[in-house]
Design a protein around this motif. Structure first.
Motif, short mmCIF file in Angstrom:
data_model
loop_
_atom_site.label_atom_id
_atom_site.label_comp_id
_atom_site.label_asym_id
_atom_site.label_seq_id
_atom_site.Cartn_x
_atom_site.Cartn_y
_atom_site.Cartn_z
N GLY A 258 72.36 45.95 119.47
CA GLY A 258 72.80 44.65 118.97
C GLY A 258 74.22 44.29 119.36
N ILE A 259 74.53 43.02 119.12
CA ILE A 259 75.88 42.49 119.35
C ILE A 259 76.41 42.03 117.98
CG2 ILE A 259 77.28 40.83 120.65
CD1 ILE A 259 75.53 42.50 122.51
N ALA A 260 77.52 42.63 117.56
CA ALA A 260 78.11 42.23 116.27
C ALA A 260 79.39 41.45 116.55
CB ALA A 260 78.42 43.47 115.44
N PHE A 261 79.80 40.64 115.59
CA PHE A 261 81.08 39.95 115.78
C PHE A 261 81.74 39.73 114.44
CE2 PHE A 261 79.75 35.82 114.23
CZ PHE A 261 78.37 35.88 114.40
N SER A 262 83.05 39.59 114.48
CA SER A 262 83.80 39.37 113.26
C SER A 262 84.96 38.45 113.56
CB SER A 262 84.29 40.73 112.74
OG SER A 262 85.44 40.54 111.96
N ARG A 263 85.14 37.48 112.66
CA ARG A 263 86.30 36.59 112.79
C ARG A 263 87.32 36.92 111.71
NH1 ARG A 263 81.90 32.75 113.42
NH2 ARG A 263 81.91 31.81 115.49
N ASP A 264 87.21 38.13 111.19
CA ASP A 264 88.03 38.49 110.03
C ASP A 264 89.33 39.19 110.38
OD1 ASP A 264 86.12 37.48 108.38
OD2 ASP A 264 85.11 39.40 108.07
N GLU A 265 89.69 39.23 111.65
CA GLU A 265 90.86 40.04 111.99
C GLU A 265 92.04 39.22 112.49
OE1 GLU A 265 90.22 43.85 113.84
OE2 GLU A 265 88.13 43.78 113.21
N ALA A 266 93.19 39.86 112.51
CA ALA A 266 94.39 39.26 113.07
C ALA A 266 95.06 40.33 113.93
CB ALA A 266 95.33 38.82 111.96
N LYS A 267 95.82 39.86 114.92
CA LYS A 267 96.38 40.79 115.88
C LYS A 267 97.91 40.74 115.83
CE LYS A 267 96.89 40.70 120.75
NZ LYS A 267 96.53 40.12 122.03
N ASP A 389 89.87 35.44 122.32
CA ASP A 389 90.24 34.20 121.63
C ASP A 389 89.05 33.74 120.77
OD1 ASP A 389 90.70 31.46 120.98
OD2 ASP A 389 92.06 31.29 122.70
N GLU A 390 89.35 33.40 119.52
CA GLU A 390 88.30 33.02 118.58
C GLU A 390 87.37 31.93 119.11
OE1 GLU A 390 88.66 32.06 113.91
OE2 GLU A 390 89.68 30.67 115.23
N LYS A 391 87.93 31.03 119.95
CA LYS A 391 87.11 29.88 120.37
C LYS A 391 85.97 30.30 121.30
CE LYS A 391 89.92 27.95 124.13
NZ LYS A 391 91.38 28.03 124.18
N TYR A 392 86.02 31.51 121.83
CA TYR A 392 84.94 31.96 122.71
C TYR A 392 83.92 32.86 122.02
CZ TYR A 392 87.98 30.29 126.44
OH TYR A 392 88.77 29.52 127.24
N THR A 393 84.03 32.99 120.70
CA THR A 393 83.15 33.94 120.00
C THR A 393 81.68 33.72 120.31
OG1 THR A 393 84.70 33.74 118.16
CG2 THR A 393 82.69 34.99 117.74
N GLU A 394 81.21 32.48 120.10
CA GLU A 394 79.78 32.23 120.23
C GLU A 394 79.31 32.41 121.66
OE1 GLU A 394 78.53 28.76 118.16
OE2 GLU A 394 79.52 29.47 116.31
N LEU A 395 80.14 31.94 122.60
CA LEU A 395 79.79 32.10 124.01
C LEU A 395 79.68 33.58 124.36
CD1 LEU A 395 79.41 30.92 126.86
CD2 LEU A 395 81.92 30.93 127.12
N ALA A 396 80.66 34.36 123.94
CA ALA A 396 80.65 35.79 124.26
C ALA A 396 79.42 36.47 123.68
CB ALA A 396 81.93 36.45 123.72
N VAL A 397 79.09 36.15 122.44
CA VAL A 397 77.91 36.78 121.82
C VAL A 397 76.65 36.40 122.59
CG1 VAL A 397 76.49 36.82 119.72
CG2 VAL A 397 78.98 36.90 119.53
N ARG A 398 76.56 35.14 122.96
CA ARG A 398 75.36 34.68 123.66
C ARG A 398 75.20 35.36 125.02
NH1 ARG A 398 76.05 29.30 124.66
NH2 ARG A 398 77.28 28.90 122.80
N VAL A 399 76.28 35.40 125.80
CA VAL A 399 76.13 35.96 127.16
C VAL A 399 75.93 37.47 127.11
CG1 VAL A 399 77.26 34.05 128.36
CG2 VAL A 399 78.65 36.01 127.58
#
Ligand code: ASP
Ligand code: MG
Length: 410
Positions: A258-267, A389-399
């Motif tokens: 699977g591919i997991a993702f999280s928008r809960d972090e800061a760098k 970058d957060e704005k690419y999350t969905e694209l990255a998960v999809r590809v």
């Protein structure tokens, strides 16, 4: 005859109708001769409502008192479910965590279970009773009510299954299993028939919201047979997703699960840190002392005696971490700090990585082809995570989902 622990989440008990439906499902399992212990969450939205209510009275609610009131959500649902069961002719008894004696430490709002007294439940089961237990709560050694952290009813379910040596722990929720990724982002995501416990642990801690991470750890430690199912599917034959232990698994595993993702972090990056022994400790020691968990850490080779030091923390801890670091930066005479919370972590998970080369390069090539810049990388034996970058999350998960053929039935 089997001893089964079933756990129903907030949406599954979200209305009187749904509670009656849950009672009917329990009755069907009971009629097949199984013994049942049932753990329930609060009705959906209730825990959030209670937390908001507390904040109206005290902006940073006292943790002990917060647990006293937030645990009431589950006390309502055990009573209602036991009524619904009695109403259709079953013997049932409801118990709060303290009544069972689910003993925890005293870390209010995130307590850990220390021991469970299973005698009373056992006696009720032998008496033909369905035992209904409040999830998410316990009692410490002083008799104070504690809660186990958000999503903690999963952990109650698994812990009861471990204590009772149940044949299976069934987690009923509003999705019908564990998917290769979030189907809201990738409609082609597939439901997995099985996933190994280690993969599930990675998926949960990397952002998949299906099971609370701690419940998966518990299941692994005590070898609880765990299954995720939908409470909205009317049939009792659906097998959902079974969390397996690799050693019982003799079929050929998919390489990637699977591919997991999280928008809960800061760098956070500290620039121009003197490259000398003890520096990582000087930076991360105070962060740890402030009770902040650090996730990814990257430090590069030094140049001219200086290096840059980057790490990620949970977004909720972001401001607190920056504050903690202010004096540290002065003290170690670093050049400065750059930070941001508009990042996402995307992870590729699969036990097959252990025996297959080239997984990382496939992931990196796939992201490169979309022009997605990788800001940080971390790996374990069975996962590769990247910060982007957060704005690419969905694209990255999809590809990535496509690149590893996860949309094709295995
Ligand atoms: N009611 C609690 C929460 O919303 C526990 C749970 O549902 O698992 O976090
Ligand atoms: Mg939940």
């Amino acid at each position: 005859m089997a001893l089964i622990v079933q756990k129903y989440g907030g949406t599954s008990v979200g209305s009187p109708e749904r509670i009656k439906n849950v009672a009917k499902r329990i009755a069907r399992w009971h009629a097949r001769g199984h013994q049942l212990v049932v753990v329930v969450s609060a009705m959906s939205g209730e825990t959030n409502r209670l937390i908001a209510l507390a904040r109206e009275v005290q902006s940073l609610p006292d943790p002990r008192e917060l647990d006293v009131m937030v645990s009431t959500g589950e006390q309502v649902t055990i009573g209602l479910l036991a009524m619904a069961l009695k109403d259709i002719g079953l013997k049932a008894l409801s118990y709060t965590g303290a009544q069972v004696k689910i003993v925890t430490d005293s870390a209010y709002t995130k307590a850990r279970i220390l021991k469970i007294d299973e005698q009373r439940m056992r006696a009720d089961l032998n008496d033909g009773c369905v035992v209904v237990v409040a999830g998410f709560q316990g009692v410490d050694e002083h008799g104070s009510i504690t809660t186990l952290g958000r999503g903690g009813s999963d952990t109650t379910g698994v812990a009861l299954a471990a204590a009772l040596k149940a044949d299976e722990c069934q987690i009923y929720t509003d999705v019908d299993g564990v998917y290769t990724t979030d189907p809201r982002i990738v409609p082609e995501a597939r439901r997995l028939k099985t996933i190994t416990f280690e993969e599930m642990l990675e998926m949960a801690s990397l952002g998949s919201k299906v099971l609370q991470t701690r419940s998966v750890e518990f299941a692994g430690k005590y070898k609880v047979r765990l299954r995720v199912l939908s409470s909205f599917d009317e049939s009792d034959d659906d097998e959902g997703t079974l969390i397996t232990f690799e050693e019982d698994e003799n079929m050929e595993q998919a390489i990637i699960s699977g591919i997991a993702f999280s928008r809960d972090e800061a760098k956070i990056t500290i620039l121009g840190v003197p490259d000398r022994p003890g520096i990582a400790y000087q930076i991360l020691g105070p962060v740890g002392d402030a009770n902040v968990d650090v996730d990814m850490i990257v430090q590069n080779v030094g140049h001219d005696g200086l290096t840059d030091f980057s790490f990620t923390v949970h977004r909720n801890d972001y401001q607190k971490t920056l504050k903690t670091l202010e004096p540290v930066i002065k003290h170690i005479q670093a050049r400065g700090i750059v930070s941001g919370d508009k990042i996402a972590k995307v992870s590729v998970v699969g036990v097959g990585m252990r025996s297959h080369a080239g997984i990382a390069s496939t992931a990196f090539r796939t992201l490169a082809e979309e022009g997605i810049n990788i800001e940080m990388i971390s790996t374990s034996e069975i996962k590769i995570s990247v910060v982007i970058d957060e704005k690419y999350t969905e694209l990255a998960v999809r590809v990535l989902h496509k690149a590893f053929n996860l949309d094709q039935a295995s």
